[in-house]
Scaffold this motif. Sequence first.
Motif, mmCIF file in Angstrom:
data_model
loop_
_atom_site.group_PDB
_atom_site.id
_atom_site.type_symbol
_atom_site.label_atom_id
_atom_site.label_comp_id
_atom_site.label_asym_id
_atom_site.label_seq_id
_atom_site.Cartn_x
_atom_site.Cartn_y
_atom_site.Cartn_z
ATOM 1 N N HIS A 156 0.869 -1.186 0.000
ATOM 2 C CA HIS A 156 0.000 0.000 0.000
ATOM 3 C C HIS A 156 0.898 1.226 0.000
ATOM 4 O O HIS A 156 1.761 1.378 0.873
ATOM 5 C CB HIS A 156 -0.897 -0.010 1.251
ATOM 6 C CG HIS A 156 -1.783 1.189 1.380
ATOM 7 N ND1 HIS A 156 -3.148 1.085 1.447
ATOM 8 C CD2 HIS A 156 -1.516 2.510 1.449
ATOM 9 C CE1 HIS A 156 -3.679 2.295 1.568
ATOM 10 N NE2 HIS A 156 -2.698 3.178 1.566
ATOM 11 N N ILE A 157 0.713 2.122 -0.981
ATOM 12 C CA ILE A 157 1.557 3.313 -1.116
ATOM 13 C C ILE A 157 0.707 4.557 -0.920
ATOM 14 O O ILE A 157 -0.332 4.724 -1.562
ATOM 15 C CB ILE A 157 2.244 3.354 -2.490
ATOM 16 C CG1 ILE A 157 3.043 2.064 -2.710
ATOM 17 C CG2 ILE A 157 3.159 4.570 -2.592
ATOM 18 C CD1 ILE A 157 3.667 1.958 -4.099
ATOM 19 N N ALA A 158 1.148 5.432 -0.027
ATOM 20 C CA ALA A 158 0.388 6.638 0.284
ATOM 21 C C ALA A 158 0.885 7.875 -0.453
ATOM 22 O O ALA A 158 0.161 8.872 -0.528
ATOM 23 C CB ALA A 158 0.427 6.901 1.791
ATOM 24 N N THR A 159 2.111 7.829 -0.989
ATOM 25 C CA THR A 159 2.694 9.016 -1.617
ATOM 26 C C THR A 159 3.421 8.636 -2.904
ATOM 27 O O THR A 159 4.277 7.744 -2.890
ATOM 28 C CB THR A 159 3.701 9.694 -0.662
ATOM 29 O OG1 THR A 159 3.115 9.835 0.635
ATOM 30 C CG2 THR A 159 4.109 11.066 -1.186
ATOM 31 N N ILE A 176 3.797 -8.859 -6.421
ATOM 32 C CA ILE A 176 2.928 -8.510 -5.296
ATOM 33 C C ILE A 176 1.994 -7.374 -5.725
ATOM 34 O O ILE A 176 2.452 -6.375 -6.278
ATOM 35 C CB ILE A 176 3.758 -8.081 -4.082
ATOM 36 C CG1 ILE A 176 4.659 -9.243 -3.646
ATOM 37 C CG2 ILE A 176 2.858 -7.643 -2.917
ATOM 38 C CD1 ILE A 176 5.677 -8.860 -2.594
ATOM 39 N N PRO A 177 0.693 -7.499 -5.493
ATOM 40 C CA PRO A 177 -0.240 -6.443 -5.897
ATOM 41 C C PRO A 177 0.001 -5.141 -5.140
ATOM 42 O O PRO A 177 0.418 -5.155 -3.975
ATOM 43 C CB PRO A 177 -1.616 -7.033 -5.572
ATOM 44 C CG PRO A 177 -1.350 -8.085 -4.552
ATOM 45 C CD PRO A 177 0.003 -8.647 -4.857
ATOM 46 N N VAL A 178 -0.245 -4.029 -5.825
ATOM 47 C CA VAL A 178 -0.022 -2.700 -5.255
ATOM 48 C C VAL A 178 -1.325 -1.906 -5.288
ATOM 49 O O VAL A 178 -2.021 -1.881 -6.305
ATOM 50 C CB VAL A 178 1.051 -1.922 -6.038
ATOM 51 C CG1 VAL A 178 1.255 -0.532 -5.442
ATOM 52 C CG2 VAL A 178 2.355 -2.689 -6.063
ATOM 53 N N VAL A 179 -1.659 -1.272 -4.183
ATOM 54 C CA VAL A 179 -2.763 -0.319 -4.137
ATOM 55 C C VAL A 179 -2.208 0.989 -3.605
ATOM 56 O O VAL A 179 -1.127 1.029 -3.003
ATOM 57 C CB VAL A 179 -3.917 -0.812 -3.237
ATOM 58 C CG1 VAL A 179 -4.519 -2.101 -3.776
ATOM 59 C CG2 VAL A 179 -3.454 -0.998 -1.805
ATOM 60 N N CYS A 180 -2.916 2.070 -3.837
ATOM 61 C CA CYS A 180 -2.425 3.366 -3.382
ATOM 62 C C CYS A 180 -3.594 4.226 -2.923
ATOM 63 O O CYS A 180 -4.750 3.977 -3.280
ATOM 64 C CB CYS A 180 -1.642 4.074 -4.482
ATOM 65 S SG CYS A 180 -2.604 4.336 -5.970
ATOM 66 N N ALA A 181 -3.282 5.229 -2.131
ATOM 67 C CA ALA A 181 -4.274 6.179 -1.657
ATOM 68 C C ALA A 181 -3.923 7.558 -2.193
ATOM 69 O O ALA A 181 -2.751 7.944 -2.201
ATOM 70 C CB ALA A 181 -4.317 6.190 -0.136
ATOM 71 N N TYR A 182 -4.939 8.284 -2.654
ATOM 72 C CA TYR A 182 -4.727 9.639 -3.184
ATOM 73 C C TYR A 182 -5.043 10.627 -2.068
ATOM 74 O O TYR A 182 -6.196 10.933 -1.791
ATOM 75 C CB TYR A 182 -5.624 9.872 -4.399
ATOM 76 C CG TYR A 182 -5.319 11.150 -5.150
ATOM 77 C CD1 TYR A 182 -4.388 11.145 -6.178
ATOM 78 C CD2 TYR A 182 -5.958 12.341 -4.846
ATOM 79 C CE1 TYR A 182 -4.092 12.302 -6.881
ATOM 80 C CE2 TYR A 182 -5.691 13.501 -5.545
ATOM 81 C CZ TYR A 182 -4.749 13.482 -6.554
ATOM 82 O OH TYR A 182 -4.464 14.635 -7.247
#
Length: 278
Positions: A156-159, A176-182
Amino acid sequence: MELAGVPGYFQNMLSGLAPNSPQIDSGWKTPLPIVHSCIDSEVSQDTLDDFSRWVPDGDWPTPKPLHRVALFAGVYNHVVDGVALTCNRLVAYLTSQGHHVQVFAPTLDPPRLKHAGNLFPIPSVAAPGRPEYRIALGLTGSAKEALAAFKPDLVHIATPDVLGFQAQSWARENGIPVVCAYHTHFAQYLTYYRLGALEGAMWSIMHRFYSGCVHTYVPTTTVAQELQDHGVQDSDGIRLWTRGVDTKMFSPTKRCPEWREALGIDDGQPVILIVCRL
């Protein structure tokens, strides 16, 4: 109790806590799957001092199977802002449910915030003009070793900074799957710093980054629409992750009749307070 402040990829993981991808239509052309809130009403002022003490109330089922999440953030404990608080609340909730979370982020000594979970410090430098913020210099060899040893099944990537891009590349290389938050509207910030001419380049960078994520979690339908309009990611990849309100801090129990009387406000008259950055 509804599940709030937890991204959609945990809906299946935390079965029984939230509906499966309910749909909304708030004027957005394509209805968005929405993630409901759980971290809205259980956090009080002492959270700013120690997130590790926060555990949500309620009879929560134990999630199966447990997951291992590597979270990368530009801010986590060296400054108190919306991104840091949101990430800490998320980590506090996940760890309280038995999931394993390893955070990679810049830090300071002493930090401004006693953070939730395990934090691996990333080398950083002060941001020009905003020394309270840090610019991560990327994944060091020791950070990569710690990441490999942790063996995450989700990143999980926040930036979308250097650290975020390198984490994304590492996850891609390791399947590995990646998700992110805007969290931050970087393109809009450029205008405030008189760098509006770079807005097109910024949208290109964001398209490159967010299109490499399975899901992008946004706070509002307005942001979702703008990202889609700029081709950052299509509606299938965008998920609505709304924020909650701390109802212990902001509560009618803190009502002050003397203050209202001093300002000439009738007892039954609504009072609206707007607090924002200018």
